[in-house]
Design a protein around this motif. Structure first.
Motif, PDB file in Angstrom:
ATOM      1  N   ARG A 196       1.052  -0.950  -0.033  1.00 40.85           N
ATOM      2  CA  ARG A 196      -0.055   0.058  -0.059  1.00 40.85           C
ATOM      3  C   ARG A 196       0.997   1.082   0.145  1.00 40.85           C
ATOM      4  NH1 ARG A 196      -4.374  -1.329   4.561  1.00 40.85           N
ATOM      5  NH2 ARG A 196      -3.026   0.171   5.730  1.00 40.85           N
ATOM      6  N   ARG A 216      -0.199  -6.227   2.446  1.00 39.63           N
ATOM      7  CA  ARG A 216      -1.123  -7.226   3.096  1.00 39.63           C
ATOM      8  C   ARG A 216      -0.869  -8.505   1.870  1.00 39.63           C
ATOM      9  NH1 ARG A 216      -1.794  -4.239   6.500  1.00 39.63           N
ATOM     10  NH2 ARG A 216      -3.403  -3.561   7.433  1.00 39.63           N
ATOM     11  N   ASP A 251     -11.331 -11.718  -0.966  1.00 39.00           N
ATOM     12  CA  ASP A 251     -12.108 -11.002  -0.051  1.00 39.00           C
ATOM     13  C   ASP A 251     -11.561 -10.832   1.208  1.00 39.00           C
ATOM     14  OD1 ASP A 251     -14.131 -11.728  -2.200  1.00 39.00           O
ATOM     15  OD2 ASP A 251     -14.719 -13.310  -1.397  1.00 39.00           O
ATOM     16  N   GLY A 252     -11.943  -9.711   1.676  1.00 45.68           N
ATOM     17  CA  GLY A 252     -11.465  -9.315   2.894  1.00 45.68           C
ATOM     18  C   GLY A 252      -9.949  -8.455   2.954  1.00 45.68           C
ATOM     19  N   ILE A 253      -9.512  -8.285   2.050  1.00 46.77           N
ATOM     20  CA  ILE A 253      -8.218  -7.692   1.818  1.00 46.77           C
ATOM     21  C   ILE A 253      -8.327  -6.136   1.911  1.00 46.77           C
ATOM     22  CG2 ILE A 253      -7.971  -7.826  -0.546  1.00 46.77           C
ATOM     23  CD1 ILE A 253      -5.073  -8.491  -0.209  1.00 46.77           C
ATOM     24  N   ASP A 254      -7.435  -5.635   2.673  1.00 46.99           N
ATOM     25  CA  ASP A 254      -7.687  -4.133   2.913  1.00 46.99           C
ATOM     26  C   ASP A 254      -6.597  -3.532   2.169  1.00 46.99           C
ATOM     27  OD1 ASP A 254      -8.230  -1.614   3.724  1.00 46.99           O
ATOM     28  OD2 ASP A 254      -7.379  -1.900   5.511  1.00 46.99           O
ATOM     29  N   PRO A 255      -7.168  -2.673   0.964  1.00 44.86           N
ATOM     30  CA  PRO A 255      -6.419  -1.913   0.182  1.00 44.86           C
ATOM     31  C   PRO A 255      -5.658  -0.692   0.610  1.00 44.86           C
ATOM     32  CG  PRO A 255      -8.478  -1.797  -0.623  1.00 44.86           C
ATOM     33  CD  PRO A 255      -8.476  -2.625   0.361  1.00 44.86           C
ATOM     34  N   GLY A 256      -6.473  -0.148   1.822  1.00 46.12           N
ATOM     35  CA  GLY A 256      -6.354   1.035   2.329  1.00 46.12           C
ATOM     36  C   GLY A 256      -6.461   2.409   1.271  1.00 46.12           C
TER      37      GLY A 256
END
Length: 477
Positions: free
Chosen positions: A262, A268, A293-298
């Motif tokens: 990020r 992540r 699914d559920g991965i946070d790219p910020g």
């Protein structure tokens, strides 16, 4: 507080390594723990992890290739580096040794350093020399002369023999005529022959460094000109690039890791695994797509990497000319997709072990740890359906030394029409508890045509319990 590490010895735990405080008290390696604790009651003892130490030393040896391309682990506590032609890159030999010592201290490691024209001389000077030593070719014999003969690492027996002969230092060993010593040590192996080791240290015979090659990293990356939120459009290019690398080396991926970096400095990652080695981009893409699914790219990411953490040989082969599908490959792909969606503990595969008892033959393992397509050879004399655990049946009338003529199972009474047996299976004495009773198995056919596999546990008068008990083990198709 003095701290020592302990490992198992012939007569109990012995000291494996000592701290600075323990060394100051005179505690040495090889001493018995009980003897040391009797003298130092405040001694703190921890269990040594020798395999972990070796793995750490291997990692440090590869990390040390920042100074030269050839490094290798030396025993349980050393690293040998061939820095020929590399010292000028760091400002000379003295500057290189200072840099090595400083960087090891930054890693929290204490290092004894020495530089010599030969591998054996550097090993001996680092372990038995006084501080940081740089030895030139002209001064090689003078630098090695004061060292004890134990520096050759010749073993306790040979060291004791040289001590009895009055040869306590390498200088004294160099002064003795070689003919007399060669007759005494000619039957020793080269690894513990003091004359052979001394010749190698003095450069009279070759002692090349056989350093292992660097581990290859299978990595594909995509750099983006500006941050994005969705990684899915870029996965196809990553999978294609990685599979091309694997195909050139005839390797297949067993474990993959997708990492996004990020713009705020965080990262992540998601891991996927395969049941068998694969380099099919479409298949790997389907596995990765289900993990997003559920991965946070910020606030977005500008770098993606796809790395093959574990690979296996996978030869190049031509598909079937008639267009026939590979059933084994299809089963492996199905296991991969189900495991990626449901989790590794939810999808299991049967493993088969050697056992006399039917309920112990089959053992469930995670599907990804099993090679898909390998099926056991089924015994046609056994039923296809087994009850686990076996269910007890009530015997209404029994034939002496035979199967029950009438029995009740699950509240239904059955009349035995035909039977076959008995097949006796004795307890597995190496696994079962003492007093376990043997089994007599029967195949019985009841009035409506169904066939069951039942057994009697124990026999009258075996001295291992009361009356025998009957159980239903399986049902034939």
């Amino acid at each position: 507080m003095p701290v020592v590490l302990a490992q198992a010895g012939r007569h109990g735990p012995v000291v494996y390594a000592v701290s600075v405080a323990a060394q100051a008290r005179g505690i040495s390696e090889g001493a018995r723990i009980v003897d040391v604790q009797a003298i130092h009651p405040d001694l703190h003892v921890e269990q040594a992890d020798a395999p972990g130490d070796r793995k750490l030393l291997d990692r440090v040896a590869h990390w040390a290739r920042r100074w030269c391309p050839w490094t290798v682990r030396d025993g349980a506590d050393g690293i040998v580096m061939d820095v020929t032609g590399a010292d000028h890159l760091f400002g000379g030999e003295a500057a290189m040794l200072r840099d090595i010592g400083t960087r090891f201290q930054m890693q929290g490691l204490t290092a004894r350093l020495a530089m010599a024209p030969t591998r054996g001389a550097a090993q001996m000077l680092a372990r038995f020399g006084a501080g940081r030593v740089i030895c030139d070719t002209e001064d090689l014999e003078m630098c090695l002369a004061p060292l004890p003969v134990a520096a050759l690492r010749i073993g306790a027996d040979t060291d004791r023999l040289l001590q009895r002969l009055g040869l306590k230092t390498l200088g004294a060993l160099m002064q003795v005529p070689r003919v007399a010593l060669m007759r005494r040590f000619d039957r020793l192996a080269e690894e513990i022959n003091p004359l052979v080791l001394l010749d190698r240290a003095l450069g009279r015979t070759a002692d090349p460094l056989n350093a292992p090659a660097d581990a290859r990293h299978w990595l594909a990356r995509v750099r983006l000109p500006e941050p994005v939120i969705d990684p899915l459009p870029h996965l196809e290019a990553l999978a294609q690039d990685l599979c091309v690398q694997l195909a050139e080396a005839e390797q297949g991926a067993r474990q993959l890791r997708l990492t996004i970096y990020r713009v705020d400095g965080e990262w992540r990652s998601r891991d996927v695994a395969t049941a068998s080695a694969s380099r099919d981009p479409a298949h790997l893409l389907r596995l990765l797509a289900g993990k997003l699914d559920g991965i946070d790219p910020g606030f977005g990411f500008d770098l993606l990497t796809l790395e093959a953490l574990r690979v296996e040989p996978l030869a190049l082969q031509q598909d079937h000319l008639e267009g026939r599908r590979d059933a084994q490959r299809d089963v492996a792909a199905l296991l991969d997709r189900l495991t990626a969606r449901l989790g590794p503990d939810k999808i299991t595969w049967s493993a088969w072990v050697q056992s006399h008892l039917p309920e112990r033959v089959e053992h469930a393992l995670p599907a990804l740890g099993h090679v898909a397509g390998q099926a056991p050879v089924l015994d046609r004399a056994r039923p296809l359906r087994l009850l686990d655990p076996p269910e007890e049946i009530a015997v209404l009338y029994a034939v002496p030394e035979g199967p029950p003529a009438r029995f009740r199972w699950r509240r239904v009474a059955y009349l035995t029409r035909r039977h076959e047996g008995p097949e006796r299976i004795a307890p597995e004495w190496w696994r079962d508890r003492p007093g376990t009773r043997l089994r007599d198995y029967y195949k019985v056919e009841v009035g409506d045509g169904r066939r069951f596999w039942i057994y009697r546990e124990g026999i009258l008068g075996d001295g291992r319990g009361g009356d025998p008990r009957w159980f239903m083990q399986g049902i034939f198709a």
